[in-house]
Design a protein around this motif. Sequence first.
Motif, PDB file in Angstrom:
ATOM      1  N   HIS A 280      29.356  41.400  15.366  1.00 46.23           N
ATOM      2  CA  HIS A 280      29.128  42.837  15.233  1.00 46.23           C
ATOM      3  C   HIS A 280      29.273  43.234  13.752  1.00 46.23           C
ATOM      4  O   HIS A 280      30.264  43.873  13.367  1.00 46.23           O
ATOM      5  CB  HIS A 280      30.122  43.626  16.098  1.00 46.23           C
ATOM      6  CG  HIS A 280      29.992  43.357  17.561  1.00 46.23           C
ATOM      7  ND1 HIS A 280      28.922  43.803  18.302  1.00 46.23           N
ATOM      8  CD2 HIS A 280      30.798  42.655  18.415  1.00 46.23           C
ATOM      9  CE1 HIS A 280      29.065  43.404  19.567  1.00 46.23           C
ATOM     10  NE2 HIS A 280      30.187  42.710  19.648  1.00 46.23           N
ATOM     11  N   PRO A 281      28.302  42.878  12.932  1.00 49.85           N
ATOM     12  CA  PRO A 281      28.410  43.157  11.492  1.00 49.85           C
ATOM     13  C   PRO A 281      28.497  44.643  11.169  1.00 49.85           C
ATOM     14  O   PRO A 281      29.060  45.031  10.142  1.00 49.85           O
ATOM     15  CB  PRO A 281      27.130  42.533  10.910  1.00 49.85           C
ATOM     16  CG  PRO A 281      26.180  42.436  12.058  1.00 49.85           C
ATOM     17  CD  PRO A 281      27.041  42.194  13.256  1.00 49.85           C
ATOM     18  N   GLU A 282      27.969  45.469  12.052  1.00 51.06           N
ATOM     19  CA  GLU A 282      27.962  46.915  11.784  1.00 51.06           C
ATOM     20  C   GLU A 282      29.368  47.516  11.851  1.00 51.06           C
ATOM     21  O   GLU A 282      29.583  48.641  11.370  1.00 51.06           O
ATOM     22  CB  GLU A 282      27.030  47.632  12.776  1.00 51.06           C
ATOM     23  CG  GLU A 282      27.518  47.684  14.220  1.00 51.06           C
ATOM     24  CD  GLU A 282      27.280  46.398  14.997  1.00 51.06           C
ATOM     25  OE1 GLU A 282      27.672  46.336  16.175  1.00 51.06           O
ATOM     26  OE2 GLU A 282      26.685  45.441  14.407  1.00 51.06           O
ATOM     27  N   THR A 283      30.330  46.794  12.407  1.00 52.03           N
ATOM     28  CA  THR A 283      31.687  47.333  12.539  1.00 52.03           C
ATOM     29  C   THR A 283      32.608  46.916  11.393  1.00 52.03           C
ATOM     30  O   THR A 283      33.762  47.344  11.339  1.00 52.03           O
ATOM     31  CB  THR A 283      32.313  46.864  13.858  1.00 52.03           C
ATOM     32  OG1 THR A 283      32.478  45.432  13.821  1.00 52.03           O
ATOM     33  CG2 THR A 283      31.442  47.242  15.049  1.00 52.03           C
ATOM     34  N   VAL A 284      32.109  46.087  10.459  1.00 49.76           N
ATOM     35  CA  VAL A 284      32.952  45.577   9.374  1.00 49.76           C
ATOM     36  C   VAL A 284      33.309  46.703   8.415  1.00 49.76           C
ATOM     37  O   VAL A 284      32.426  47.444   7.948  1.00 49.76           O
ATOM     38  CB  VAL A 284      32.238  44.437   8.626  1.00 49.76           C
ATOM     39  CG1 VAL A 284      33.049  43.987   7.410  1.00 49.76           C
ATOM     40  CG2 VAL A 284      31.998  43.260   9.561  1.00 49.76           C
ATOM     41  N   THR A 285      34.589  46.850   8.098  1.00 43.17           N
ATOM     42  CA  THR A 285      35.045  47.893   7.164  1.00 43.17           C
ATOM     43  C   THR A 285      34.914  47.412   5.728  1.00 43.17           C
ATOM     44  O   THR A 285      34.704  46.225   5.452  1.00 43.17           O
ATOM     45  CB  THR A 285      36.515  48.242   7.437  1.00 43.17           C
ATOM     46  OG1 THR A 285      37.323  47.086   7.124  1.00 43.17           O
ATOM     47  CG2 THR A 285      36.734  48.648   8.876  1.00 43.17           C
ATOM     48  N   ASP A 286      35.052  48.354   4.780  1.00 44.28           N
ATOM     49  CA  ASP A 286      34.978  47.997   3.365  1.00 44.28           C
ATOM     50  C   ASP A 286      36.076  47.006   2.989  1.00 44.28           C
ATOM     51  O   ASP A 286      35.845  46.067   2.207  1.00 44.28           O
ATOM     52  CB  ASP A 286      35.096  49.262   2.497  1.00 44.28           C
ATOM     53  CG  ASP A 286      33.863  50.148   2.594  1.00 44.28           C
ATOM     54  OD1 ASP A 286      32.818  49.648   3.065  1.00 44.28           O
ATOM     55  OD2 ASP A 286      33.947  51.326   2.205  1.00 44.28           O
ATOM     56  N   GLU A 287      37.270  47.206   3.513  1.00 45.24           N
ATOM     57  CA  GLU A 287      38.382  46.296   3.219  1.00 45.24           C
ATOM     58  C   GLU A 287      38.091  44.895   3.748  1.00 45.24           C
ATOM     59  O   GLU A 287      38.359  43.885   3.077  1.00 45.24           O
ATOM     60  CB  GLU A 287      39.683  46.816   3.835  1.00 45.24           C
ATOM     61  CG  GLU A 287      40.231  48.088   3.205  1.00 45.24           C
ATOM     62  CD  GLU A 287      39.482  49.345   3.643  1.00 45.24           C
ATOM     63  OE1 GLU A 287      38.648  49.256   4.578  1.00 45.24           O
ATOM     64  OE2 GLU A 287      39.716  50.412   3.035  1.00 45.24           O
ATOM     65  N   GLU A 288      37.512  44.829   4.937  1.00 44.87           N
ATOM     66  CA  GLU A 288      37.167  43.524   5.506  1.00 44.87           C
ATOM     67  C   GLU A 288      36.056  42.849   4.707  1.00 44.87           C
ATOM     68  O   GLU A 288      36.039  41.610   4.557  1.00 44.87           O
ATOM     69  CB  GLU A 288      36.750  43.699   6.966  1.00 44.87           C
ATOM     70  CG  GLU A 288      37.911  44.059   7.887  1.00 44.87           C
ATOM     71  CD  GLU A 288      37.451  44.457   9.276  1.00 44.87           C
ATOM     72  OE1 GLU A 288      38.241  44.313  10.216  1.00 44.87           O
ATOM     73  OE2 GLU A 288      36.299  44.922   9.425  1.00 44.87           O
ATOM     74  N   LEU A 289      35.130  43.640   4.169  1.00 45.10           N
ATOM     75  CA  LEU A 289      34.065  43.080   3.335  1.00 45.10           C
ATOM     76  C   LEU A 289      34.643  42.399   2.103  1.00 45.10           C
ATOM     77  O   LEU A 289      34.194  41.317   1.698  1.00 45.10           O
ATOM     78  CB  LEU A 289      33.098  44.189   2.896  1.00 45.10           C
ATOM     79  CG  LEU A 289      31.837  44.389   3.726  1.00 45.10           C
ATOM     80  CD1 LEU A 289      31.025  45.541   3.150  1.00 45.10           C
ATOM     81  CD2 LEU A 289      30.981  43.125   3.746  1.00 45.10           C
ATOM     82  N   VAL A 290      35.641  43.021   1.467  1.00 48.32           N
ATOM     83  CA  VAL A 290      36.273  42.432   0.290  1.00 48.32           C
ATOM     84  C   VAL A 290      36.922  41.106   0.651  1.00 48.32           C
ATOM     85  O   VAL A 290      36.808  40.105  -0.081  1.00 48.32           O
ATOM     86  CB  VAL A 290      37.306  43.401  -0.326  1.00 48.32           C
ATOM     87  CG1 VAL A 290      38.063  42.709  -1.465  1.00 48.32           C
ATOM     88  CG2 VAL A 290      36.616  44.657  -0.848  1.00 48.32           C
ATOM     89  N   THR A 291      37.602  41.059   1.790  1.00 56.50           N
ATOM     90  CA  THR A 291      38.225  39.815   2.246  1.00 56.50           C
ATOM     91  C   THR A 291      37.167  38.728   2.480  1.00 56.50           C
ATOM     92  O   THR A 291      37.337  37.567   2.086  1.00 56.50           O
ATOM     93  CB  THR A 291      39.023  40.054   3.540  1.00 56.50           C
ATOM     94  OG1 THR A 291      40.028  41.039   3.294  1.00 56.50           O
ATOM     95  CG2 THR A 291      39.676  38.768   4.025  1.00 56.50           C
TER      96      THR A 291
END
Length: 371
Positions: A280-291
Amino acid sequence: MITWSPSKIKAFQKALLTWYDTDGRDLPWRRDHDPYHVWVSEIMLQQTQVNTVIPYYNRFMDWFPTVTDLADAPEERLMKAWEGLGYYSRARNLQKAAKQVVEDFNGKWPRTAEELLDLAGIGPYTAGAIASIAFGEPVPAVDGNAFRVFSRLLEIDDDIAKTQTRQVFEQVIGTIIPTDRPGDFNQAIMDLGSSYMTAKNPDSENSPVKAFDQAYLDGVEDQYPVKTKKPRPVQIPYFGLVIHADDRYLMEKRPSTGLLANFWTFPLVKRETLLTGLEHPETVTDEELVTLLEHEVAETDGLKLHLTPRSGKQVTHTFTHQKWLITLMDAEWSGDLDLSYFPGEWLTASDFERLALPKVQDKMWQRVRPK
């Protein structure tokens, strides 16, 4: 499409060339008929305005005064001479063609449009321009100006976005171009298209060929040329990694093929790469993207980084079919960074003055450089 009688063609030639003799633009590459000068100017003028090209052209001729000088030039110096003009494959093809002239033609230029097409980076328009201006061959040079001018003069309804339409214009212009002054004729069409017969707000009422402009006389010049719209560039989000230590920046050497080939850039990671395989890529938060980004860089390049978003807007740059949206991410060098798997090296701020930078890279550097 309107057709002209021989007498009307003669009258048009006279009106156009009389105007050109009086009011044609005084441009540095027009002061002789040297094919090298014509060629370099025409390649520079692709995608670039005349006023922008003039200083680049003058510097280029200072650095590489002959085709042999260009053939022998170090690539780094050639790229520096081209910096800011964009579309760097044009510069590389210039050097390839220069080597062809020197090595395959013993330094003597092919004299016909058909032969010129064998040189790297030379297409039908450039071949026609060189052959007509430098060697007097009565062949048309069909560019955007010629499409616009002749579509209005003759009300040509063919869609200029279609490849086959070029042949229609070449055939039509081939019946109108004079055999005694083909180069001046083609250059006059260029000047006409950039002055009285512009794409927007043309001044057809005062045009030297007003009497021949059928679309103007019929009140429909805004309908010419006929051109279907290109699709909008695809937006591609990237992360740009600003990894720094004092005045040094970790830079990546781009691959030898593809967009921005062989250039140095800040490391770039596509956002899409980080989301590939997620349920579910649409649910990824900005913080999770950085990780995810930190993990990707560690896996791919062996760089263990702590990344933080740099303040300010994204850096944007549009290529022909792509628009890059780059979010800059900061990381300070920790002192034990292992570069064994990284395709690049540390560069200092002074290196940026020496190296040729693609436009998108320069935009990133302007955001990052110490003030």
